[in-house]
Design a protein around this motif. Sequence first.
Motif, PDB file in Angstrom:
ATOM      1  N   PHE A 131       0.815  -1.224   0.000  1.00 37.51           N
ATOM      2  CA  PHE A 131       0.000   0.000   0.000  1.00 37.51           C
ATOM      3  C   PHE A 131       0.846   1.271   0.000  1.00 37.51           C
ATOM      4  N   ARG A 132       2.167   1.126   0.127  1.00 37.25           N
ATOM      5  CA  ARG A 132       3.104   2.269   0.134  1.00 37.25           C
ATOM      6  C   ARG A 132       2.751   3.278   1.236  1.00 37.25           C
ATOM      7  N   TYR A 164      -1.020   6.024   0.986  1.00 40.98           N
ATOM      8  CA  TYR A 164       0.025   6.832   0.357  1.00 40.98           C
ATOM      9  C   TYR A 164      -0.528   8.225   0.045  1.00 40.98           C
ATOM     10  N   PHE A 165       0.330   9.224   0.194  1.00 36.55           N
ATOM     11  CA  PHE A 165      -0.047  10.568  -0.261  1.00 36.55           C
ATOM     12  C   PHE A 165       1.224  11.347  -0.578  1.00 36.55           C
ATOM     13  N   ARG A 173       0.139  16.005 -11.373  1.00 35.32           N
ATOM     14  CA  ARG A 173      -1.233  15.539 -11.635  1.00 35.32           C
ATOM     15  C   ARG A 173      -1.931  16.477 -12.615  1.00 35.32           C
ATOM     16  N   PHE A 190      -3.708   2.116  -9.633  1.00 35.54           N
ATOM     17  CA  PHE A 190      -3.041   2.527  -8.386  1.00 35.54           C
ATOM     18  C   PHE A 190      -3.531   3.914  -7.940  1.00 35.54           C
ATOM     19  N   SER A 191      -4.846   4.053  -7.843  1.00 33.63           N
ATOM     20  CA  SER A 191      -5.428   5.395  -7.773  1.00 33.63           C
ATOM     21  C   SER A 191      -5.502   5.997  -6.369  1.00 33.63           C
ATOM     22  N   TYR A 193      -6.417   7.573  -2.939  1.00 37.23           N
ATOM     23  CA  TYR A 193      -7.636   8.291  -2.519  1.00 37.23           C
ATOM     24  C   TYR A 193      -8.195   9.113  -3.677  1.00 37.23           C
ATOM     25  N   PRO A 195      -6.549  11.190  -6.161  1.00 39.97           N
ATOM     26  CA  PRO A 195      -6.141  12.535  -6.582  1.00 39.97           C
ATOM     27  C   PRO A 195      -6.005  12.677  -8.099  1.00 39.97           C
ATOM     28  N   ILE A 212      -8.597   2.104 -10.135  1.00 41.49           N
ATOM     29  CA  ILE A 212      -8.458   0.843  -9.373  1.00 41.49           C
ATOM     30  C   ILE A 212      -7.434   1.020  -8.252  1.00 41.49           C
ATOM     31  N   GLU A 213      -7.837   0.673  -7.044  1.00 39.52           N
ATOM     32  CA  GLU A 213      -6.957   0.800  -5.875  1.00 39.52           C
ATOM     33  C   GLU A 213      -7.136  -0.423  -4.973  1.00 39.52           C
ATOM     34  N   LEU A 214      -6.011  -0.954  -4.502  1.00 37.14           N
ATOM     35  CA  LEU A 214      -6.017  -2.171  -3.681  1.00 37.14           C
ATOM     36  C   LEU A 214      -6.338  -1.894  -2.206  1.00 37.14           C
ATOM     37  N   PRO A 262       0.836   5.227 -11.651  1.00 40.15           N
ATOM     38  CA  PRO A 262       1.652   5.881 -10.623  1.00 40.15           C
ATOM     39  C   PRO A 262       2.081   4.941  -9.491  1.00 40.15           C
TER      40      PRO A 262
HETATM   41  C1  LIG Z   1       2.491   5.369  -5.051  1.00 37.26           C
HETATM   42  S1  LIG Z   1       0.836   5.118  -4.524  1.00 37.26           S
HETATM   43  C2  LIG Z   1      -0.042   6.268  -5.544  1.00 37.26           C
HETATM   44  C3  LIG Z   1      -1.434   6.550  -5.039  1.00 37.26           C
HETATM   45  C4  LIG Z   1      -2.146   7.723  -5.747  1.00 37.26           C
HETATM   46  N1  LIG Z   1      -2.208   7.528  -7.162  1.00 37.26           N
HETATM   47  C5  LIG Z   1      -1.501   9.046  -5.401  1.00 37.26           C
HETATM   48  O1  LIG Z   1      -0.950   9.691  -6.295  1.00 37.26           O
HETATM   49  O2  LIG Z   1      -1.526   9.430  -4.223  1.00 37.26           O
HETATM   50  C6  LIG Z   1       0.471   3.562  -5.273  1.00 37.26           C
HETATM   51  C7  LIG Z   1      -0.870   2.972  -4.894  1.00 37.26           C
HETATM   52  O3  LIG Z   1      -1.043   1.724  -5.588  1.00 37.26           O
HETATM   53  C8  LIG Z   1      -1.745   0.821  -4.748  1.00 37.26           C
HETATM   54  N2  LIG Z   1      -1.469  -0.524  -5.246  1.00 37.26           N
HETATM   55  C9  LIG Z   1      -0.346  -1.271  -5.084  1.00 37.26           C
HETATM   56  N3  LIG Z   1      -0.444  -2.437  -5.736  1.00 37.26           N
HETATM   57  C10 LIG Z   1      -1.659  -2.453  -6.340  1.00 37.26           C
HETATM   58  C11 LIG Z   1      -2.351  -3.376  -7.168  1.00 37.26           C
HETATM   59  N4  LIG Z   1      -1.796  -4.552  -7.499  1.00 37.26           N
HETATM   60  N5  LIG Z   1      -3.580  -3.068  -7.613  1.00 37.26           N
HETATM   61  C12 LIG Z   1      -4.153  -1.870  -7.284  1.00 37.26           C
HETATM   62  N6  LIG Z   1      -3.547  -0.947  -6.507  1.00 37.26           N
HETATM   63  C13 LIG Z   1      -2.323  -1.228  -6.037  1.00 37.26           C
HETATM   64  C14 LIG Z   1      -1.221   1.129  -3.346  1.00 37.26           C
HETATM   65  O4  LIG Z   1      -2.121   0.716  -2.351  1.00 37.26           O
HETATM   66  C15 LIG Z   1      -1.042   2.670  -3.421  1.00 37.26           C
HETATM   67  O5  LIG Z   1      -2.193   3.322  -2.952  1.00 37.26           O
END
Ligand SMILES: C[S@@+](CC[C@H](N)C(=O)[O-])C[C@H]1O[C@@H](n2cnc3c(N)ncnc32)[C@H](O)[C@@H]1O
Length: 340
Positions: A131-132, A164-165, A173, A190-191, A193, A195, A212-214, A262
């Motif tokens: 989840f970073r 992550y933020f 963005r 990897f969306s 919250y 943004p 899509i977000e995990l 991202p």
């Molecule tokens: C670097 S963060 C970016 C989050 C967001 N886009 C932002 O800019 O704040 C990457 C995100 O990808 C999600 N993630 C990691 N692996 C994933 C997967 N296999 N499928 C969907 N989301 C995933 C993580 O939980 C994390 O929220």
Amino acid sequence: MLFAGVDKKDAQRLKKFLDKHGLIAHEYPVFSEDSKVFFPVINNFSDDTFELEFVEKELPKKTTKSFSELVKDRFGDVPVRKSFDILGKIAVLEIPKELDKHAHEIGELFLKAYPHVETVVKKVGAHEGEFRVQKFEVIAGMPNFEAEYVENGCRFRLDISKMYFSPRLGSERLRIAKQVKPDEKVLAMFSGYSPYPITILKHSKPCCVYAIELNPDAHKYALLNKEINHIGDELKLINGDVVVEVPKLVDSVGLFDRILMPLPKTGNSFLKTAFSAVKDKGIIHFYYFLKEEDIPNKGWEIISKEAEKSNVSVERISHTVCGQVGKRLYRVCFDFRVLK
Ligand SMILES: C[S@@+](CC[C@H](N)C(=O)[O-])C[C@H]1O[C@@H](n2cnc3c(N)ncnc32)[C@H](O)[C@@H]1O
């Protein structure tokens, strides 16, 4: 000056109560001591729902000095990082190890310099796990991890301890959002919250954005952010793994004009999924961490290798360095067109 103190767990509630009744003496700072937070108040009051402690304390009025001036006055020339993030009422600081024993005091100085900030946290460790997420500790002010901030005209709420933020990605963005053409179908992998999706929908006119977000917590805030930004059905939020969800999406809604990736640490292992979901001549924005000397060639090599495995070719558009994340280590976004 009179201060009303409560246990940290009740601080948020007391702040709301004081705001509502116009009881805060805004020209004085909030301070914390042991397990309590003390608010400057214009007079005594009572409320049975709080265990209040009133103290008289002589504190100077809030200062107009900058944070670095205050730190310099107190500690001399010390390496407190000048860069910090403010997300609405929460400030995120990096405290060097040698100053860790003064973290609380540094946090209090920050509250003086930025009167609208109510909580100061310090980073504890790096981004971790799938989840970073990064760990934080409150060093001054009210204990609170739920932030609300404005970026590019969008309002975002999030729990900084659960997802992550990076408010520093605001201009990146917007850069992506402005490239989106009318009626495009966009996939935001990897969306978080949300943004990116919300910035795109506020600044361009795609037909729809699938996100899509995990992380279930980030997904929960994405749903909330969709609502508070008055976004309608054009944003579809999916809580799941892109590897599982993307093929299902392609089956139901077809291929995408544009895909955002991202996830700079491990995003390369998802390029195959992105190639399978993008239209011929569709665009991918792929983020990756690279050492200074590897920018941009190593990134393009990784993309080309994955493209070859997926039987597609790649037309380079540009690369954008969008943030330093370590010593000589950078986040780079590669924009390219996929030819099928
Ligand atoms: C670097 S963060 C970016 C989050 C967001 N886009 C932002 O800019 O704040 C990457 C995100 O990808 C999600 N993630 C990691 N692996 C994933 C997967 N296999 N499928 C969907 N989301 C995933 C993580 O939980 C994390 O929220």
